[in-house]
Design an enzyme around this catalytic site. Sequence first.
Site: not given
Ligand code: 13P
Length: 250
Positions: A9-10, A95, A171, A210, A231-232
Amino acid sequence: MKLLIVANWKCNPITLREAEKLFDSIRKGIKNVKNSEVVICPPFVYLSLLVSQEPSSVVSFGGQSCFWEEKGAFTGEISPLMLKNTGIKYVIIGHSERRKYQKETDEMINKKLKAALKTGLKVILCIDNISQIPSFLRKRGGRRGRSPLRLKKDLSGLVKKELSNLIIAYEPIFAVGTGKPCSVEKANKMRILIKKEVLNKKIPILYGGSVNFQNAGDYIKKGGFQGLLIGGISLNAKEFIKIVKDIDLN
Ligand code: 13P
């Protein structure tokens, strides 16, 4: 072995209410999955509360980072032992956003990695490849390759036994948060390369960058990855659940 689908979720969402709502939707949506383990990595402030709301263990939890010391005068830090004692199973380390914004170096990441593994946490170590995969592959032929060297440095000093709790997430920076995913073919090449570099060939390798509903399944089926770091899209309960269910069924 179950596939691992990790939601990072950052630094989102901005209220506890939203975090609870998102978590609740995800939990309900994935309660019947059988072949995958879903790990939610919320910001630390929401972590213990969400853990306390999850008695059925439908989902697992992870921290987005941790420190290398157990306790002490380290303002602002969270220790691996604290995570473990809060019922958290996983932690993301290295990360690219922490390497970039918190200036985490390979040396720091190595210390965190060792401390977390020694505490008994499962570590998702993120590595990237800032150049394109083909040029990265070329660097392996005797020339100094950045990512393999970085990886070896991160793993130095650990014995095989301790690596059984290690998961690597590939990543690529160009794909993280950009909406420009790495092609499955290139990602697969990188996966194979990572496998060759690590001491323990059984280390699961995840793809992140992504990921969306259209490409998620391909990284597993065609790319040979053992899971995804998302992530997003993990902030959109409906889309995330769709990804998990699709992967789980196929
Ligand atoms: P996104 O899926 O938003 O590109 O982010 C990937 C990520 O950094 C997961 O740790």
